[in-house]
Scaffold this active site. Structure first.
Site, mmCIF file in Angstrom:
data_model
loop_
_atom_site.group_PDB
_atom_site.id
_atom_site.type_symbol
_atom_site.label_atom_id
_atom_site.label_comp_id
_atom_site.label_asym_id
_atom_site.label_seq_id
_atom_site.Cartn_x
_atom_site.Cartn_y
_atom_site.Cartn_z
ATOM 1 N N ALA A 149 0.829 -1.207 0.000
ATOM 2 C CA ALA A 149 0.000 0.000 0.000
ATOM 3 C C ALA A 149 0.857 1.247 0.000
ATOM 4 C CB ALA A 149 -0.896 -0.008 1.235
ATOM 5 N N THR B 51 5.668 3.353 6.950
ATOM 6 C CA THR B 51 5.287 4.751 6.776
ATOM 7 C C THR B 51 5.818 5.538 7.968
ATOM 8 O OG1 THR B 51 3.273 4.692 8.091
ATOM 9 C CG2 THR B 51 3.101 3.922 5.825
ATOM 10 N N LYS C 262 8.629 5.127 14.182
ATOM 11 C CA LYS C 262 8.810 5.386 15.613
ATOM 12 C C LYS C 262 7.567 5.934 16.287
ATOM 13 C CE LYS C 262 12.487 7.934 14.472
ATOM 14 N NZ LYS C 262 13.010 7.379 13.224
ATOM 15 N N LEU D 296 21.401 -1.530 13.298
ATOM 16 C CA LEU D 296 22.257 -1.898 14.440
ATOM 17 C C LEU D 296 21.437 -2.635 15.503
ATOM 18 C CD1 LEU D 296 24.299 1.412 14.972
ATOM 19 C CD2 LEU D 296 25.002 -0.667 13.762
ATOM 20 N N ASP E 222 13.606 14.085 16.210
ATOM 21 C CA ASP E 222 13.782 12.688 15.836
ATOM 22 C C ASP E 222 14.661 11.961 16.868
ATOM 23 O OD1 ASP E 222 13.557 10.535 13.853
ATOM 24 O OD2 ASP E 222 15.737 10.837 13.666
ATOM 25 N N LYS F 241 13.842 8.771 19.566
ATOM 26 C CA LYS F 241 14.676 7.580 19.760
ATOM 27 C C LYS F 241 15.095 7.451 21.221
ATOM 28 C CE LYS F 241 16.415 7.589 15.053
ATOM 29 N NZ LYS F 241 17.473 8.097 14.184
#
Ligand code: ADP
Ligand code: ASP
Ligand code: MG
Length: 834
Positions: free
Chosen positions: A519, A570, A594, A628, A693, A697
């Site tokens: 999709a 996405t 995330k 990683l 961002d 994380k």
């Protein structure tokens, strides 16, 4: 003599009937044969349907026309294909039956009901019409054949539609046809299956009766055992008895040899291959049964006989010989304090059920004696309940027995095998297989012979349970069905990687990957058989189907794939918000996105709880550090009791690059532009420089370490000096950027004097999380991390004083897609033993 039985599919058309006749003739060359035939495929169902519709007031004409036209077209085809076959005399035998059929249906329409005798008369017509066709074919092929009326030989009692044969009478009646006694020495004795004469009524006069649906199998074993034959061959449309219904388990295996007891258990517990009563009369006389394919007569087939057999093939070495599922069962429970320690309660329960002629499929009793539960066919459940309610009326009034409970829509899944007695762990493996696929077990029963273990589960999980158990017991290939959302950077590379590995995975690891959905934001391609990956781009470009998660949920709900994996490539919140729904539908989730893990703590918890309850995996190794190995390592550390004391990391390729360049005296604005040109940054570098961002994380790592924090709790220290304007378009921003070069040059020359460098990353310490610039000394593991490299430095109770450090490239479509691929493959190793 031997007996041959041909089922509906072996009688389905002119050519199938000719095939079957050739098999009969082949056998008849060597020995005398008795042959039992079913109705033409589909006719019995059509007769049943006509009865049901006429009860509701439908008219009979169309059913009669249909049944006639099926037989007429078979006869006319035979006439043109087979010299010596004359259709007219055969139709002359069929037409009076059709006239009677029509009258009976008219009667049903008028009265709105169908008495049992009429039911049996109509249902038996399928065999009464197919047998003269076979007789005429054999005559045309110059065989010595006599068509005998089974109703004159098989006499039953008990249930009129599903009678119990009187073997003594049947034996006496067939005596004149036994080998050595038959004066005529006819080579082929032909019988219609399914029908019999029932003498269980009050008048004791024989009236039409039946042997139950699928009853021609039983006819064959009654006739075969009464004639004292050497063996009975059941000719059908598959290569023998499979380890599970081949329509449910595509890679089920044919079993070479099976004991009577195993075959009886399997057919009793729902395996459609033989009528459940078929084998008892054969076992009693040690007559071998064979299940054979009339389309492929040279295939060996399955032998059913007196074990033990030589353990030749893979299936034979397995303790389990087959898995079956009986649908439309109901579980009835009688419980209450009055059940405890009182003699005779169980016998009253079962007497009440048997009084109304309901047979019990399976019994379980809780060890506290508080409850007795048992299963019956759903069609008989209400009757059984009413009888129990009457039996325990007083106790229920007094409150010492609870009102009888009934759970409809159950299925009974059973694993069967003589070898289970010797092999420990079968039950555990069976329950594991169900748990792995999120199937709840309602009750468990094991026969005292230890040959069969059955689980009662919810009815709609029946097929899934059979597939799950089959994977665990027969090491068949493991399957993955992928639903890939997002076919851009990572998603696109992932699909190409899968395409390149698909064949090898199947050949080397026995893992079969199919992509059911691809999709993009607007349109999606969907194929229940799997999208061809070589041309996925074209397929997707041509698709006009609107993208929708609802379609995926519906598809999974309807087709119940064994191992569906939703891959979210996405960066969308809308999709992340549906993870709980997807898990609850039984899908695993694999994602580099995330968003879900950085939403509220409540949602974070509910995803994990849904995954636990459903026994599904939620895998997001690529959320931090791309390929990683971070998340899995952390989970293992913390699961085994370690604790995080401090964390520091550079978790962004673009920031690693930009700040690394500052060491080399490159102006800040230049470093940003280079990073953008090398495609390290997002299209708008402010998305990286804002630290958002990295904050996500850091939040994910902190939550792995057990901190209960939200995204706004993270302190983000700005990269830019206070008065610098970051507004406007990307170009405007980049244009303005040289204004702060001197700010950074000054900062760097100060740091250089102290032997330090500037890095942009995150740290977790004292339960708090920071994102921003870090001043790093030469002995710090982050000192040399630049050029796009990532580094994660974990100080834990065990990794102390030297921390656990993971370094390497932490971005890029290829490594991220590979990480996602790895997570996808981890869904099949989950809880199974490969
Ligand atoms: P017939 O008309 O010859 O009696 P049935 O349709 O009654 O044939 O039974 C044969 C079918 O049973 C097969 O086509 C197969 O799909 C189904 N079946 C269910 N379980 C099994 C099993 N364990 N092994 C083989 N066939 C099975
Ligand atoms: N024709 C009957 C049925 O379909 C009996 C049989 O084929 O075994 O149930
Ligand atoms: Mg059958």
């Amino acid at each position: 003599m031997i007996t041959l039985k041909f089922g509906g599919t072996s009688m389905a058309s002119a050519s199938r009937i000719m095939n079957s006749s050739d098999i009969i003739i082949g056998r008849a060359k060597k020995t005398r044969v008795s042959v039992i035939v079913s109705a033409v495929a589909g006719i019995s169902n059509s007769l049943q349907e006509s009865i049901d519709s006429c009860i509701k007031g439908d008219l009979s004409e169309k059913f009669v026309t249909h049944v006639r036209s099926v037989h007429e077209s078979i006869c006319s085809e035979l006439e043109s294909e087979l010299p010596g076959f004359d259709a007219a005399p055969v139709m002359q035998k069929i037409d009076p039956l059709l006239a009677e059929y029509k009258k009976l249906l008219q009667g049903i329409t008028v009265f709105g009901e169908c008495p049992e005798t009429v039911h049996c008369r109509i249902m038996g017509m399928g065999e009464l019409m197919s047998s003269p066709v076979m007789e005429a074919v054999l005559r045309a092929k110059k065989q010595s054949v006599v068509l005998l009326d089974s109703r004159k030989f098989i006499i039953t009692n008990g249930d009129q539609k599903e009678g119990d044969p009187d073997y003594v009478s049947t034996g006496n009646l067939l005596q004149p046809y036994r080998d050595g006694e038959d004066k005529s020495q006819t080579q082929i004795l032909l019988f219609p299956g399914f029908i019999c004469s029932w003498i269980g009524g009050t008048g004791k006069e024989p009236v039409p009766g039946l042997l139950g649906r699928n009853g021609s199998d039983f006819s064959a074993s009654i006739i075969g055992s009464s004639l004292g034959v050497e063996k009975v061959e059941f000719w059908t449309d598959v290569d023998g008895i499979y380890t599970a219904d081949p329509r449910i388990v595509k890679d089920a295996l044919v079993v070479d040899d099976m004991s009577y007891e195993e075959a009886m258990e399997l057919s009793f517990f729902g395996s459609k291959i033989l009528h459940p009563k078929t084998l008892a009369p054969l076992a009693a006389k040690n007559i071998e049964a064979w299940s054979l394919n009339s389309l492929k007569p040279s295939v060996r087939g399955t032998r059913i006989g007196r074990g033990p057999f030589e353990k030749s093939g893979a299936v034979e070495k397995n303790a389990v010989r087959g898995i079956s599922c009986l649908k439309n069962a109901s579980m009835i429970s009688v419980s209450g304090t009055g059940m405890k320690g009182r003699a005779g309660m169980a016998s009253r329960v079962f007497a009440a059920v048997s009084r109304v002629g309901v047979s019990i499929l399976l019994i379980t009793q809780s060890s506290s004696e508080y409850t007795i539960s048992f299963c019956v066919h759903s069609a008989q459940a209400n009757e059984a309940c009413d009888s129990l309610a009457k039996e325990f009326e007083l106790e229920i009034q007094e409150g010492i027995i609870d009102p009888v409970e009934i759970q409809k829509d159950c299925a009974i899944v059973s694993v069967v095998g003589d070898g289970m007695i010797e092999k420990r762990g079968t039950a555990g493996k069976f329950f594991d297989s169900l748990a792995t696929y999120g199937i709840n077990i309602i009750a468990i029963a094991q026969g005292s012979s230890e040959r069969c273990i059955s689980c009662v589960i919810k009815g709609d999980s029946g097929d899934l349970a059979v597939r799950a158990a089959h994977v665990f017991f027969f090491h068949s290939s493991q399957s993955i069905q992928l639903f890939v959302f997002g076919a851009g950077g990572i998603g696109g590379v992932l699909l190409d990687q899968i395409c390149a590995q698909q064949k090898k995975l199947l050949a080397d690891q026995n893992i079969e990957i199919k992509v059911m959905v691809i999709a993009r934001s607007k349109f999606m391609a969907m194929d229940p058989y799997g999208i061809k990956l070589k041309t996925w781009k074209e397929t997707l470009a041509a698709s006009e189907k609107k993208t929708g998660i609802e379609d995926v949920l519906k598809f999974v709900n309807e087709t119940k794939p064994l191992n569906p994996v939703f891959v979210d490539c996405t960066a969308s919140y809308e999709i992340a918000e549906r993870y709980v729904d997807l898990l609850n539908m039984g899908m695993h989730i694999v994602t580099p996105n995330k968003r879900a893990n950085s939403m509220s703590m409540d949602y974070y918890r509910s995803i994990r709880s849904a995954a636990n309850t459903m026994h599904r995996r939620f895998l997001y190794e690529t959320n931090v550090g791309a390929g990683l190995p971070i998340i899995d390592n952390l989970q293992n550390l913390f699961k085994s009791g370690d604790r995080l004391t401090e964390f520091k990391g550079i978790m962004s390729g673009s920031l690693s690059y930009i700040f690394g360049r500052l060491d080399e005296d490159v102006p800040f604005s230049r470093a940003v532009i280079e990073a953008k040109e090398k495609k390290f940054t997002e299209p708008d570098p402010r998305d990286d420089l804002s630290g958002m961002d990295v904050a996500r994380k850091a939040l994910i790592i902190a939550r792995e370490a057990g901190l209960e924090i939200e995204l706004p709790d993270i302190v983000i220290n700005r990269v830019f000096p206070e008065n610098f304007n970051t507004e406007g378009s990307v170009d405007e921003f980049l244009h303005r950027l040289p204004e702060i070069d001197s700010y950074f040059t000054k900062k760097m020359s100060n740091l250089k004097k102290q032997g330090k460098v500037l890095r942009m990353g995150a740290s977790i310490t004292g339960g708090k999380c920071f994102v921003g610039m870090l001043e790093v000394t030469a002995d710090d593991p982050l000192y040399g991390v630049k050029g796009g490299e990532n580094a994660f430095v974990f100080h834990t109770e065990r990794y102390n004083p030297i921390p656990l450090t993971v370094r390497g490239y932490g971005a890029g479509a290829a490594v991220t897609a590979a990480g996602v691929f790895g997570d996808i493959l981890r869904t099949v190793n989950f809880n199974s033993e490969f």
